[in-house]
Design a protein around this motif. Structure first.
Motif, PDB file in Angstrom:
ATOM      1  N   PRO A 173      -7.956  -3.545 -12.340  1.00  0.00           N
ATOM      2  CA  PRO A 173      -7.925  -3.656 -10.878  1.00  0.00           C
ATOM      3  C   PRO A 173      -6.864  -2.727 -10.287  1.00  0.00           C
ATOM      4  O   PRO A 173      -5.801  -2.540 -10.871  1.00  0.00           O
ATOM      5  CB  PRO A 173      -7.571  -5.114 -10.620  1.00  0.00           C
ATOM      6  CG  PRO A 173      -7.419  -5.775 -11.930  1.00  0.00           C
ATOM      7  CD  PRO A 173      -7.627  -4.772 -13.005  1.00  0.00           C
ATOM      8  N   VAL A 174      -7.162  -2.153  -9.168  1.00  0.00           N
ATOM      9  CA  VAL A 174      -6.249  -1.232  -8.500  1.00  0.00           C
ATOM     10  C   VAL A 174      -5.826  -1.846  -7.171  1.00  0.00           C
ATOM     11  O   VAL A 174      -6.653  -2.339  -6.418  1.00  0.00           O
ATOM     12  CB  VAL A 174      -6.949   0.125  -8.240  1.00  0.00           C
ATOM     13  CG1 VAL A 174      -6.032   1.061  -7.478  1.00  0.00           C
ATOM     14  CG2 VAL A 174      -7.386   0.741  -9.545  1.00  0.00           C
ATOM     15  N   THR A 175      -4.521  -1.842  -6.931  1.00  0.00           N
ATOM     16  CA  THR A 175      -3.995  -2.334  -5.663  1.00  0.00           C
ATOM     17  C   THR A 175      -3.319  -1.176  -4.956  1.00  0.00           C
ATOM     18  O   THR A 175      -2.518  -0.458  -5.550  1.00  0.00           O
ATOM     19  CB  THR A 175      -2.967  -3.459  -5.906  1.00  0.00           C
ATOM     20  OG1 THR A 175      -3.580  -4.466  -6.700  1.00  0.00           O
ATOM     21  CG2 THR A 175      -2.488  -4.041  -4.598  1.00  0.00           C
ATOM     22  N   ILE A 176      -3.641  -1.005  -3.705  1.00  0.00           N
ATOM     23  CA  ILE A 176      -3.049   0.080  -2.929  1.00  0.00           C
ATOM     24  C   ILE A 176      -2.213  -0.533  -1.813  1.00  0.00           C
ATOM     25  O   ILE A 176      -2.714  -1.304  -1.003  1.00  0.00           O
ATOM     26  CB  ILE A 176      -4.122   1.001  -2.328  1.00  0.00           C
ATOM     27  CG1 ILE A 176      -4.956   1.628  -3.439  1.00  0.00           C
ATOM     28  CG2 ILE A 176      -3.495   2.061  -1.430  1.00  0.00           C
ATOM     29  CD1 ILE A 176      -6.123   2.435  -2.942  1.00  0.00           C
ATOM     30  N   ASN A 177      -0.930  -0.198  -1.815  1.00  0.00           N
ATOM     31  CA  ASN A 177      -0.033  -0.618  -0.742  1.00  0.00           C
ATOM     32  C   ASN A 177       0.367   0.634   0.019  1.00  0.00           C
ATOM     33  O   ASN A 177       0.917   1.564  -0.554  1.00  0.00           O
ATOM     34  CB  ASN A 177       1.218  -1.310  -1.299  1.00  0.00           C
ATOM     35  CG  ASN A 177       0.883  -2.629  -1.946  1.00  0.00           C
ATOM     36  OD1 ASN A 177      -0.020  -3.325  -1.504  1.00  0.00           O
ATOM     37  ND2 ASN A 177       1.600  -2.977  -3.004  1.00  0.00           N
ATOM     38  N   GLN A 178       0.102   0.635   1.284  1.00  0.00           N
ATOM     39  CA  GLN A 178       0.393   1.822   2.064  1.00  0.00           C
ATOM     40  C   GLN A 178       0.974   1.386   3.409  1.00  0.00           C
ATOM     41  O   GLN A 178       0.462   0.475   4.047  1.00  0.00           O
ATOM     42  CB  GLN A 178      -0.893   2.619   2.273  1.00  0.00           C
ATOM     43  CG  GLN A 178      -0.669   4.019   2.716  1.00  0.00           C
ATOM     44  CD  GLN A 178      -1.983   4.798   2.686  1.00  0.00           C
ATOM     45  OE1 GLN A 178      -3.056   4.233   2.722  1.00  0.00           O
ATOM     46  NE2 GLN A 178      -1.868   6.111   2.626  1.00  0.00           N
ATOM     47  N   THR A 179       2.043   2.036   3.784  1.00  0.00           N
ATOM     48  CA  THR A 179       2.671   1.752   5.070  1.00  0.00           C
ATOM     49  C   THR A 179       2.623   3.023   5.900  1.00  0.00           C
ATOM     50  O   THR A 179       2.935   4.103   5.407  1.00  0.00           O
ATOM     51  CB  THR A 179       4.142   1.332   4.870  1.00  0.00           C
ATOM     52  OG1 THR A 179       4.181   0.240   3.974  1.00  0.00           O
ATOM     53  CG2 THR A 179       4.771   0.936   6.190  1.00  0.00           C
TER      54      THR A 179
END
Length: 161
Positions: A142-148
């Motif tokens: 699984p890939v989690t993308i956190n972007q601000t």
């Protein structure tokens, strides 16, 4: 008259011994089969309750004469519905339209000697492709993308004097 009776007897025997095949795919794609390998709906495989795992079967549609060689890699509960084989979606598509859903077929085990070299090579390539697909499916994480994001808005200010 004798010829007519003979033809009728042969047709009755053929109709009585015809097997029904269906197909499975989509929701089972990528899941483990009874043999332990991952199911590939596009591979030339089938599920059978009467043939051993790994057996090569020539499945021929008795209505149109089209045939496919597939390998048994699964079992299932389809025999209670009068179905002899459950073909992968790809194998079924070679012998009948998917919209048909069921096909009357003849089933013949194929020995290694009766396969031509080209069939053997394509089956080996198919097995290699199935192994690559299984390895790729197993390696998926699984890939989690956190972007601000910071957005600055400039106000249009008009100065009047």
């Amino acid at each position: 008259m004798k010829k007519l009776l003979l033809i009728a007897a042969v047709m009755a025997t053929t109709a009585a011994s015809a097997n029904v095949a269906t197909y499975y795919g989509d929701k089972f794609h990528g899941r483990k089969t009874a043999s332990g390998e991952r199911f590939n709906q596009n591979a030339m495989t089938c599920a059978s309750n009467t043939h051993k795992m790994g057996t090569l079967l020539e499945v021929t549609n008795v209505k149109n004469g089209k045939s496919v060689v597939c390998r048994v890699n699964d079992t299932g509960g389809f025999s209670k519905y009068g179905v002899a084989l459950d073909l992968s979606k790809g194998a079924f598509a070679k012998i009948a339209p998917l919209s048909q859903g069921r096909a009357q077929v003849s089933i013949r085990p194929v020995s290694g000697e009766t396969l031509q070299a080209s069939n053997t090579a394509s089956l080996a390539q198919q097995k290699l492709n199935e192994e690559k697909v299984a390895a790729a499916l197993a390696a998926i994480e699984p890939v989690t993308i956190n972007q601000t994001a910071t957005i600055s808005l400039a106000a249009n200010v008009s100065a009047t004097e």
